[in-house]
Design a protein around this motif. Sequence first.
Motif, PDB file in Angstrom:
ATOM      1  N   ALA A   1     -14.711 -10.273 -12.976  1.00  0.00           N
ATOM      2  CA  ALA A   1     -15.013 -11.699 -12.838  1.00  0.00           C
ATOM      3  C   ALA A   1     -14.428 -12.270 -11.544  1.00  0.00           C
ATOM      4  O   ALA A   1     -15.082 -13.045 -10.842  1.00  0.00           O
ATOM      5  CB  ALA A   1     -14.477 -12.465 -14.039  1.00  0.00           C
ATOM      6  N   GLN A   2     -13.202 -11.888 -11.229  1.00  0.00           N
ATOM      7  CA  GLN A   2     -12.588 -12.354  -9.990  1.00  0.00           C
ATOM      8  C   GLN A   2     -13.329 -11.802  -8.772  1.00  0.00           C
ATOM      9  O   GLN A   2     -13.587 -12.519  -7.808  1.00  0.00           O
ATOM     10  CB  GLN A   2     -11.119 -11.920  -9.938  1.00  0.00           C
ATOM     11  N   ARG A   3     -13.676 -10.531  -8.852  1.00  0.00           N
ATOM     12  CA  ARG A   3     -14.299  -9.866  -7.712  1.00  0.00           C
ATOM     13  C   ARG A   3     -15.683 -10.432  -7.403  1.00  0.00           C
ATOM     14  O   ARG A   3     -16.083 -10.497  -6.248  1.00  0.00           O
ATOM     15  CB  ARG A   3     -14.398  -8.364  -8.004  1.00  0.00           C
TER      16      ARG A   3
ATOM     17  N   PRO B   1     -18.824   5.854   7.081  1.00  0.00           N
ATOM     18  CA  PRO B   1     -18.595   5.606   5.654  1.00  0.00           C
ATOM     19  C   PRO B   1     -18.079   4.196   5.361  1.00  0.00           C
ATOM     20  O   PRO B   1     -18.409   3.625   4.315  1.00  0.00           O
ATOM     21  CB  PRO B   1     -17.556   6.671   5.280  1.00  0.00           C
ATOM     22  N   GLU B   2     -17.285   3.648   6.261  1.00  0.00           N
ATOM     23  CA  GLU B   2     -16.773   2.297   6.007  1.00  0.00           C
ATOM     24  C   GLU B   2     -17.882   1.241   6.012  1.00  0.00           C
ATOM     25  O   GLU B   2     -17.747   0.179   5.404  1.00  0.00           O
ATOM     26  CB  GLU B   2     -15.684   1.918   7.017  1.00  0.00           C
ATOM     27  N   HIS B   3     -18.988   1.541   6.702  1.00  0.00           N
ATOM     28  CA  HIS B   3     -20.116   0.603   6.691  1.00  0.00           C
ATOM     29  C   HIS B   3     -20.830   0.641   5.339  1.00  0.00           C
ATOM     30  O   HIS B   3     -21.299  -0.392   4.850  1.00  0.00           O
ATOM     31  CB  HIS B   3     -21.089   0.937   7.823  1.00  0.00           C
TER      32      HIS B   3
ATOM     33  N   GLN C   1     -19.717  -3.583  -0.999  1.00  0.00           N
ATOM     34  CA  GLN C   1     -18.824  -4.684  -1.368  1.00  0.00           C
ATOM     35  C   GLN C   1     -19.513  -6.034  -1.200  1.00  0.00           C
ATOM     36  O   GLN C   1     -19.361  -6.929  -2.042  1.00  0.00           O
ATOM     37  CB  GLN C   1     -17.551  -4.620  -0.524  1.00  0.00           C
ATOM     38  N   ASN C   2     -20.290  -6.194  -0.129  1.00  0.00           N
ATOM     39  CA  ASN C   2     -21.012  -7.453   0.052  1.00  0.00           C
ATOM     40  C   ASN C   2     -22.037  -7.673  -1.057  1.00  0.00           C
ATOM     41  O   ASN C   2     -22.154  -8.779  -1.592  1.00  0.00           O
ATOM     42  CB  ASN C   2     -21.693  -7.492   1.422  1.00  0.00           C
ATOM     43  N   LEU C   3     -22.788  -6.623  -1.390  1.00  0.00           N
ATOM     44  CA  LEU C   3     -23.751  -6.748  -2.491  1.00  0.00           C
ATOM     45  C   LEU C   3     -23.042  -7.142  -3.777  1.00  0.00           C
ATOM     46  O   LEU C   3     -23.510  -8.010  -4.527  1.00  0.00           O
ATOM     47  CB  LEU C   3     -24.488  -5.425  -2.705  1.00  0.00           C
TER      48      LEU C   3
ATOM     49  N   TYR D   1     -15.778   2.262  -4.136  1.00  0.00           N
ATOM     50  CA  TYR D   1     -16.247   1.494  -2.974  1.00  0.00           C
ATOM     51  C   TYR D   1     -15.924   0.004  -3.095  1.00  0.00           C
ATOM     52  O   TYR D   1     -15.817  -0.701  -2.084  1.00  0.00           O
ATOM     53  CB  TYR D   1     -17.771   1.611  -2.830  1.00  0.00           C
ATOM     54  N   LEU D   2     -15.788  -0.481  -4.333  1.00  0.00           N
ATOM     55  CA  LEU D   2     -15.805  -1.919  -4.546  1.00  0.00           C
ATOM     56  C   LEU D   2     -14.431  -2.563  -4.596  1.00  0.00           C
ATOM     57  O   LEU D   2     -14.323  -3.757  -4.808  1.00  0.00           O
ATOM     58  CB  LEU D   2     -16.549  -2.219  -5.846  1.00  0.00           C
TER      59      LEU D   2
END
Length: 333
Positions: free
Chosen positions: A14-16, A219-221, A227-229, A331-332
Amino acid sequence: APRVSGLTMNMSVAQRTAGRTAGLAMVRAKKGVILFTHIRRAGGTVLEDYVLKPFVKSTGRKDYLCKEGELARYYKMDAGQKGSYRQPLRTSALVWRHCPYGLHALIGQGPSEPRMHVYVTMLRDPLERMMSWFAYCNKYSPNKCNAGKDFKNKGAPGESMASRFYTARRMLYDTTKTPSGPPQGTFHPNHLEYTLDDNYHTRMICGPPAHDHPIPIRPEHTACALQNLDREYLFVGITERYQESLCVMADMLGIKNTAFKNDKATTGSKKSSMPEDFLTKWKPYAASDELLYEYANARLDESLLSHSKCQTSTSIVESDVQYRLNKFGAYLQ
């Protein structure tokens, strides 16, 4: 704390994910802006024409076209050029076409203001999207989307037409550069065009760190885009599931009509099988995007659990959806 993929999560789900819906109330109150990350050949025009633009019309406000040569490269602008976009972005109900993630930074959101924006996007099977882009350029573009009219003469003996198209663009990538100076114009510089062939979904959803990064992305991309999604996108639709996708987006916006038919023109790229040499040679150009596509399908199912009238199948099980999303836990964080 719960564990996902062997890693301890640092924050609750929920926070994320609170940022996803933070601007929806302002959008539905006709005071916010929808930032549509339109992925080429991924059904974005259907979403625009049937859901987003009718919603804008109902608000009595205007939409704003993202020019690829300028606004899509906002991260290359100086402070003065960035400032010139503050008012248009704050007063528009929709920014559409091919702008990457990150435009909200130009809105000039005050610390005491409620969030004024939401992000939405549509994703497609990455290799199918690449085939569709080739078919579109070959059918409609006189210069074959800057691959050159002679692209059929590039590549190795026996190479398929689709593979030759991307071979020609990669050769041009290797021999050109993106001009320096402030972003300007309607379309991308050619070199950036060729750069975006490589994992286009990832570059668009990650935004500035990846958008014009030299081939290959890193990989960081991939992590950045996922994370943006996960944290910032209110809606993630799937081209191959456009009826469910458009229904969910419409329901989120409070639109009563949520049944749609895709009558947009197609290129016919789905009518023939994908050439084996294309699959082999260009799979690296889709490797990161495949992960985003897998995540996006799970996210759409998650949305359908909350917008059940949009389900075309009764087989969506919440525990299965969460299992599929949890696979991306590494990843998230």
